[in-house]
Write an enzyme that holds these catalytic residues in place. Structure first.
Site, mmCIF file in Angstrom:
data_model
loop_
_atom_site.group_PDB
_atom_site.id
_atom_site.type_symbol
_atom_site.label_atom_id
_atom_site.label_comp_id
_atom_site.label_asym_id
_atom_site.label_seq_id
_atom_site.Cartn_x
_atom_site.Cartn_y
_atom_site.Cartn_z
ATOM 1 N N HIS A 1 -6.832 -5.072 -2.597
ATOM 2 C CA HIS A 1 -7.065 -4.313 -1.388
ATOM 3 C C HIS A 1 -7.568 -2.855 -1.565
ATOM 4 C CE1 HIS A 1 -7.244 -2.771 2.881
ATOM 5 N NE2 HIS A 1 -5.773 -2.382 2.688
ATOM 6 N N ASP B 1 0.846 -1.211 -0.171
ATOM 7 C CA ASP B 1 -0.012 -0.010 0.088
ATOM 8 C C ASP B 1 0.965 1.216 0.070
ATOM 9 O OD1 ASP B 1 -2.394 -1.515 0.023
ATOM 10 O OD2 ASP B 1 -2.361 -1.638 2.454
#
Length: 338
Positions: free
Chosen positions: A107, A82
């Site tokens: 995600h 991320d």
């Protein structure tokens, strides 16, 4: 919540396209290999000096530089961390993301918190396996699958949902279940689960239990077995049939202690702290904090990680696991290969 299975997915939506898997970590290696074995044309996108190149090539996968892979692909699946994804996207993906292409994620973090803002003419979906990549790969190889979450964020082509279903099916999700959700719901519940229960809460509970016993004079070996090793035995019972199944299996003494003492550990103060964690996730404060930590070079992260690795529970655990060679068999994680 809508639930889909293999019979609801049409792999032809994906078989006519090239899929670029950006990253070859836990999820990346699983997606790439599962897709390939489902008959999908796969390109793995990595940095020129990535140590993962050899692993991907050893699996028979085509490997290209990240920007080249994004240029050549119809579907670009971002499976990078991320904190690194926004920079990778800006440098290598965005310039090659032409209208009609599809951007995908496992995600919702980058999209939900607007760390990545895709152009309007690009399809965007998410397929999020409810398990680590090593489990996704293992279950697929055994003819089974891990349940997946599916969400659509942008659908200019009108068939992004079908494409996402095909992707989820191709990595094995349709063998178990594909559950439809949103980027918001997946992101916020996932972060909360990691912080309050699965990683943060559980790890701190284990260490606190270990510390309490050893500080009271009990041996570190006994503390390890009672507070860490046996967690798997209990979790397996919960995994198979919920909390009721665990309570049915343990002794009456254990169940009575569970029912009368558990709430003294997870008390109202803990529940209020959980609500505060959730509020920080929902507001975007946690996401901003994590991205700022990464931009600074992760000094606090590295300090806390080092302190955790230095905890006595790690040393005694290594010694005790060496006495149990069966733990090394059929491991999900093999760092040399995945």
């Amino acid at each position: 919540m809508k639930i889909f299975y293999d019979q609801d997915a049409d792999l032809d939506f994906l078989k006519s396209k090239k899929v670029a898997i950006i990253g070859y970590g836990s999820q990346g290696h699983a997606h790439a290999n599962n897709l390939k074995e489902s008959g999908i044309e796969v390109i793995v996108g990595l940095k020129a000096d990535s140590p993962s190149r050899a692993k991907a090539e050893a699996s028979g996968l085509t490997v290209q530089d990240t920007a080249e892979a994004a240029f050549n692909a119809d579907v670009v699946m971002m499976l990078t961390p991320d904190e690194l994804s926004p920079k990778i996207y800006a440098q290598d993906i965005a310039p090659n993301l032409l209208p009609g292409k599809t951007l995908a994620f496992a995600h919702g973090f980058s999209i939900h918190f607007k760390k990545i803002v895709p152009p309007e003419g690009v399809n965007v979906f998410m397929v999020a396996p409810k398990g680590p990549g090593h489990l996704v790969r293992h279950e697929y190889s055994e003819g089974r699958g891990v349940p997946c979450l599916l969400a659509v964020y942008q659908d200019p082509s009108g068939n992004t949902r079908q494409l996402g279903l095909a992707y989820a099916s191709a990595i094995g999700g349709g063998r178990a279940a594909i559950l439809e959700t949103t980027f918001k719901e997946e992101t916020e519940t996932d972060l909360f689960g990691e912080q309050a229960v699965l990683c943060g809460g559980l790890a701190e509970l284990i260490q606190a239990g270990f510390d309490t016993l050893t500080e009271a004079g009990y041996s570190k070996e006994m503390a390890y077995f009672e507070c860490l090793h046996e967690v798997k035995l209990i979790v397996d019972l919960i995994y198979e049939g919920g909390l009721a199944n665990m309570r049915y299996s343990v002794s009456n003494t254990a169940e009575y202690g569970d029912l009368t003492r558990g709430k003294r550990v997870i008390n109202e103060g803990v529940r209020q702290e959980m609500k505060q964690l959730l509020a920080e996730i929902q507001s975007g404060a946690f996401a901003d904090e994590w991205m700022a930590e990464n931009e600074a070079g992760k000094p606090r992260f590295k300090e806390m990680e080092a302190a955790s690795l230095a905890h006595p529970i790690e040393a005694v655990g290594k010694e005790l696991r060496a006495m149990m060679p069966w733990l090394q068999k059929n491991q999900l994680v093999n760092k040399a290969k995945n």
